[in-house]
Design a protein around this motif. Structure first.
Motif, short mmCIF file in Angstrom:
data_model
loop_
_atom_site.label_atom_id
_atom_site.label_comp_id
_atom_site.label_asym_id
_atom_site.label_seq_id
_atom_site.Cartn_x
_atom_site.Cartn_y
_atom_site.Cartn_z
N GLY A 214 34.01 -8.86 20.94
CA GLY A 214 33.74 -9.16 22.34
C GLY A 214 34.26 -10.54 22.77
N TRP A 215 34.03 -11.54 21.92
CA TRP A 215 34.33 -12.91 22.35
C TRP A 215 35.52 -13.54 21.64
CZ3 TRP A 215 31.87 -14.71 26.54
CH2 TRP A 215 30.70 -14.03 26.93
N LEU A 216 35.57 -13.40 20.32
CA LEU A 216 36.65 -14.11 19.59
C LEU A 216 37.98 -13.39 19.72
CD1 LEU A 216 34.76 -15.22 16.35
CD2 LEU A 216 35.32 -16.58 18.36
N ARG A 217 37.98 -12.08 19.56
CA ARG A 217 39.17 -11.23 19.71
C ARG A 217 40.40 -11.78 19.00
NH1 ARG A 217 38.74 -8.79 25.82
NH2 ARG A 217 36.74 -7.81 25.45
N GLU A 218 41.44 -12.15 19.78
CA GLU A 218 42.70 -12.58 19.19
C GLU A 218 42.56 -13.86 18.38
OE1 GLU A 218 42.05 -12.54 22.41
OE2 GLU A 218 42.09 -14.69 22.86
N ALA A 219 41.47 -14.64 18.65
CA ALA A 219 41.29 -15.88 17.89
C ALA A 219 41.06 -15.58 16.40
CB ALA A 219 40.11 -16.67 18.45
N VAL A 220 40.44 -14.42 16.11
CA VAL A 220 40.25 -14.03 14.71
C VAL A 220 41.62 -13.84 14.05
CG1 VAL A 220 39.33 -12.23 13.18
CG2 VAL A 220 38.02 -12.95 15.17
N CYS A 221 42.51 -13.12 14.75
CA CYS A 221 43.85 -12.87 14.19
C CYS A 221 44.64 -14.17 14.05
CB CYS A 221 44.64 -11.91 15.09
SG CYS A 221 43.73 -10.43 15.54
N MET A 222 44.50 -15.04 15.03
CA MET A 222 45.36 -16.23 15.06
C MET A 222 44.85 -17.34 14.15
SD MET A 222 46.83 -16.59 18.88
CE MET A 222 45.47 -16.38 19.96
N HIS A 223 43.52 -17.48 14.04
CA HIS A 223 43.00 -18.66 13.33
C HIS A 223 42.18 -18.33 12.09
CE1 HIS A 223 44.38 -20.79 16.81
NE2 HIS A 223 43.56 -20.12 17.60
#
Ligand code: SF4
Ligand code: SF4
Length: 470
Positions: A214-223
């Motif tokens: 819901g919140w992190l989304r692409e940040a999980v993939c990127m960081h």
């Protein structure tokens, strides 16, 4: 190293003007919805995975849950087979095979795992769909973000978070259901009788799903995802990645549909930014291969639809290798890819053989702490506890005997039966026949044999201790 594709790190803190089109003023990425071949493939693949994840846990097999990692009993049931801690070397082998499979796929077609089957991506797409259903299309969501709080905004936001939380709770319940029988677990959850450890883990996985998708989304993939960091090392100039063809697209620029753009020195890219607006990570694929690209192919579908509208050939953005982009040919069969495939086939073959030859009875021996004693026949005696596991799904009759233990005799129960999956701790004693031992410690062997199938047996070894001077 010369055949590696250089991965371009695009600065996130200073978004380009194009990136601003993908995000609203608060930096949140609002993706535009789209249709196309790759979207349909992703829906099909993710739908299948969802069905597997949410459905398998409810299947029964032989009177119990078909797939259950029973932590309390230290057993892993998968359909008709049961695995024990002693078999977990096979699980490790399976994980290594999966890793090699991922390496082979990455060498061949880049990050298709990330785009199509990674749970982070699959759940994020579902959450994005919930967002679209409750808050509207991209432009409506951007307006809603900027609008003051009204009843309408409150209702839409509440509906979105209710849907997100419902999916998160079901995900948490299902995940824990693979470790604790799902039926009583669900009953306890919905009658509010759940307590302790199960409640903690359901809440934990509910929270993880809600926050990640819901919140992190692409940040999980990127960081956070380590695979994103090392996958570029596996790429070569023949790896298929989602790429923009600058030789065909540049120079980019707006134009009317019927204009002869080539005469004006324009390429096929009309600079509409559709590829950026559909991108879940908010990048511009026209900047080249970037670490943030999860290979979801949304930009391919978006650009193909634009090419169709303009009457141009599809494929300005597509699955392309570095060689293709340079005007050459992709070499499908290359040493690194063939190497991974060979290792994969050998490992799968070895795992199959190991599974086939897995002993269906297990025997472990532990010696009692007392060194030795004299029995009523005047013989030196050692005490052992044998742990026997019936790994089959039927009751079995067993016979116990000593092997490679000349000069020793076994006392205790030597014939017994065990129920399916039963573990038995069997106390036995071994006595030495000779009066004067020639050594203070000798190796002895125990063998357990299935009385109906002599080929099913297990051997465990221990040491017999005796005093040298009697
Ligand atoms: S969608 Fe295609 S035409 Fe539009 S900006 Fe992207 S690459 Fe250019
Ligand atoms: S650039 Fe294209 S393939 Fe990569 S994440 Fe964005 S939309 Fe998906």
């Amino acid at each position: 190293m010369s055949d590696r594709i250089p991965v371009q790190i695009v600065e996130i803190a200073e978004p380009s003007p194009v990136k601003k089109k993908a995000a609203s003023s608060d930096g949140h990425i609002h993706t535009r919805s789209f249709t196309g071949l790759f979207r349909n493939l992703r829906i099909g693949g993710a739908g299948f995975l969802f069905l597997l994840f949410f459905g398998t846990v409810w299947l029964n097999w032989g009177g119990r849950q078909a797939v259950l990692w029973d932590l309390a009993e230290s057993k892993f049931h998968i359909f008709g087979a049961t695995f024990w801690p002693q078999d977990f070397i096979l699980l490790s082998a399976l994980l290594i095979i999966c890793a090699f499979g991922l390496f082979a796929i990455t060498v061949f077609a880049g990050r298709i795992w990330c785009g199509y089957t990674c749970p982070q991506s699959a759940w994020t797409w579902v959450f994005m769909w919930c967002e679209k259903v409750t808050e509207g299309e991209r432009n409506q969501r951007i307006k809603l973000d900027a609008a003051p709080w009204t009843l309408n905004k409150l209702a839409r936001r509440s509906a979105k978070h209710t849907l997100w939380l419902t999916i998160s709770v079901l995900t948490g319940l299902t995940f824990v259901g693979y470790f604790t029988p799902i039926r009583p677990l669900a009953e306890e959850l919905f009658t509010l009788q759940l307590g302790g450890v199960s409640l903690f883990w359901i809440l934990f996985f509910t929270g993880a799903t809600y926050i990640n998708a819901g919140w992190l989304r692409e940040a999980v993939c990127m960081h956070m995802c380590p695979y994103a960091r090392f996958q570029s090392v596996m790429f070569d100039k023949d790896t298929l990645t989602v790429a923009y063809d600058p030789r065909r697209g540049e120079s980019r620029g707006a134009r009317k549909k019927d204009v002869d753009h080539k005469a004006k020195g324009l390429g096929d890219c009309i600079d509409c930014h559709m590829c950026v607006q559909v991108c879940p990570t908010g990048i511009d694929i026209r900047d080249g291969l970037q670490m943030e690209c999860i290979g979801c192919a949304a930009c391919i579908d978006a650009c193909d639809s634009i090419m169709d509208k303009m009457g141009y050939d599809r494929g300005l953005i597509g699955y392309k290798s570095e060689h293709t982009l340079q005007g050459g040919k992709t070499h499908w069969l290359r040493p690194r890819f063939l190497g991974y495939c060979t290792v994969l086939v050998v490992m799968i073959g070895a795992l199959m053989m190991a599974l086939n030859q897995r002993p269906m009875v297990s025997l472990d021996v532990s010696k009692d702490r007392g060194l030795f004693r004299e029995n009523n026949l005047g013989q030196i005696e050692n005490i052992y506890t044998l742990k026997v596991i019936n790994k089959t799904q039927q009751r079995q009759q067993y016979r116990l005997r000593l092997v490679d233990s000349e000069g020793f005799v076994l006392h205790g129960q030597t014939e017994f039966s065990l129920a399916p999956g039963e573990i038995s701790d069997l106390p036995v004693s071994v006595a030495m026949l000779a009066d004067r031992p020639d050594s203070s410690s000798k190796e002895i062997g125990f063998e357990i044999v299935d009385r109906d199938e002599p080929g099913v047996y297990s051997i465990a070894r221990s040491r017999f201790v005796a005093p040298l001077n009697r």
